[in-house]
Write a protein that holds these residues in place. Sequence first.
Motif, short mmCIF file in Angstrom:
data_model
loop_
_atom_site.label_atom_id
_atom_site.label_comp_id
_atom_site.label_asym_id
_atom_site.label_seq_id
_atom_site.Cartn_x
_atom_site.Cartn_y
_atom_site.Cartn_z
N ALA A 142 -20.45 58.30 45.65
CA ALA A 142 -19.11 58.64 45.16
C ALA A 142 -18.58 57.60 44.19
N GLU A 143 -18.95 56.34 44.40
CA GLU A 143 -18.46 55.27 43.54
C GLU A 143 -18.85 55.45 42.09
N GLN A 144 -19.87 56.28 41.83
CA GLN A 144 -20.32 56.52 40.46
C GLN A 144 -19.67 57.75 39.82
N LEU A 145 -18.78 58.41 40.54
CA LEU A 145 -18.11 59.59 39.99
C LEU A 145 -17.35 59.21 38.72
N LYS A 146 -17.57 59.94 37.64
CA LYS A 146 -16.91 59.64 36.37
C LYS A 146 -15.59 60.39 36.30
N ILE A 147 -14.51 59.68 36.56
CA ILE A 147 -13.18 60.29 36.60
C ILE A 147 -12.45 59.97 35.31
N ALA A 148 -12.17 60.99 34.54
CA ALA A 148 -11.46 60.80 33.27
C ALA A 148 -9.98 60.52 33.49
N ALA A 149 -9.40 61.20 34.48
CA ALA A 149 -7.97 61.04 34.73
C ALA A 149 -7.64 61.56 36.12
N ILE A 150 -6.50 61.13 36.64
CA ILE A 150 -6.03 61.58 37.95
C ILE A 150 -4.58 62.04 37.82
N THR A 151 -4.30 63.23 38.32
CA THR A 151 -2.92 63.67 38.50
C THR A 151 -2.55 63.40 39.95
N PRO A 152 -1.58 62.54 40.20
CA PRO A 152 -1.33 62.11 41.58
C PRO A 152 -0.65 63.14 42.46
N TYR A 153 0.02 64.12 41.84
CA TYR A 153 0.76 65.09 42.65
C TYR A 153 0.98 66.36 41.84
N SER A 188 -10.04 56.69 34.67
CA SER A 188 -9.76 56.27 36.04
C SER A 188 -11.06 55.95 36.76
N SER A 189 -10.98 55.76 38.07
CA SER A 189 -12.16 55.38 38.85
C SER A 189 -12.05 55.94 40.25
N TRP A 190 -13.17 55.94 40.94
CA TRP A 190 -13.20 56.36 42.34
C TRP A 190 -12.28 55.47 43.19
N PRO A 220 -20.96 65.71 45.34
CA PRO A 220 -21.06 66.00 46.78
C PRO A 220 -20.61 64.84 47.66
N ASP A 221 -21.04 63.63 47.34
CA ASP A 221 -20.66 62.49 48.16
C ASP A 221 -19.15 62.26 48.07
N ALA A 222 -18.59 62.43 46.88
CA ALA A 222 -17.14 62.27 46.72
C ALA A 222 -16.39 63.30 47.56
N MET A 223 -16.84 64.55 47.54
CA MET A 223 -16.19 65.58 48.33
C MET A 223 -16.28 65.28 49.82
#
Length: 248
Positions: A10-21, A63-65, A96-99
């Motif tokens: 999961a630590e390698q998940l490439k997250i472009a952005a996060i919407t917090p709510y 963003s990041s994991w 999958p690991d992130a989920m």
Amino acid sequence: MSDSVLHAPAEQLKIAAITPYTSIDYPGLFSAVAFIQGCPWRCRYCHNPHMQSREFPPQYLHSSWEELVTLLKRRRGLLDAVVFSGGEPTLDPALPDAMMKVREMGFKIGLHTSGCYPEHLKEVIHLVDWVGLDVKASICDAQAYRWITGLEKSDPARNVSEALQIIQDAHVTYECRTTAHPDYLPDEKILKLAHELKDRAVENFALQIYRKPKELELPFENVGHEYPEPETIQALKVVFDSFELRRE
């Protein structure tokens, strides 16, 4: 998951952005959204072209994991779910690991997908509580699908058809949604698509009217409330058990 096509931590998940709510990305639940970097399609109306490459564009923050985990720990009791969106989240081998890790934290899992990777979808569907499947055009019209996705030498409609079957076989709650503009999806084609989906036992459908972002040069202009026609909207309400028209 040693035989899995998706097998990164999961630590390698490439997250472009996060919407917090948000209250609109997972129907009926409050959720955070993690936008995953990368998409193999080049849809003509794409609002996030900077997320198409698997590499983070240097001019955009990402963003990041670790940031996602910190947010979820802080918002336990306030959020119900995490939605993995994109880009196309099913292309990321860490999904999958992130989920699994997010589920272990007590959150439901939502997935936004175009259905472009049916084999990858199989890897994660057992971890998902709800799916929003983007249906770009008639799944019986390979040429129309290739045109809207910018793919000239493949058959994206076949992948979407297979993805829909995978979701249905898993008995996961889902909706099909279509971004619509009269230049490529006039009213008669909307109704054709609706009846195709109904024939495939789709019960929940959302029609999302295209909106042109100010900062992007896209080939379609905004349309008014005359599209789709009132008769088309009424027909869609009859076709589907649940129909929603989204203009924003």
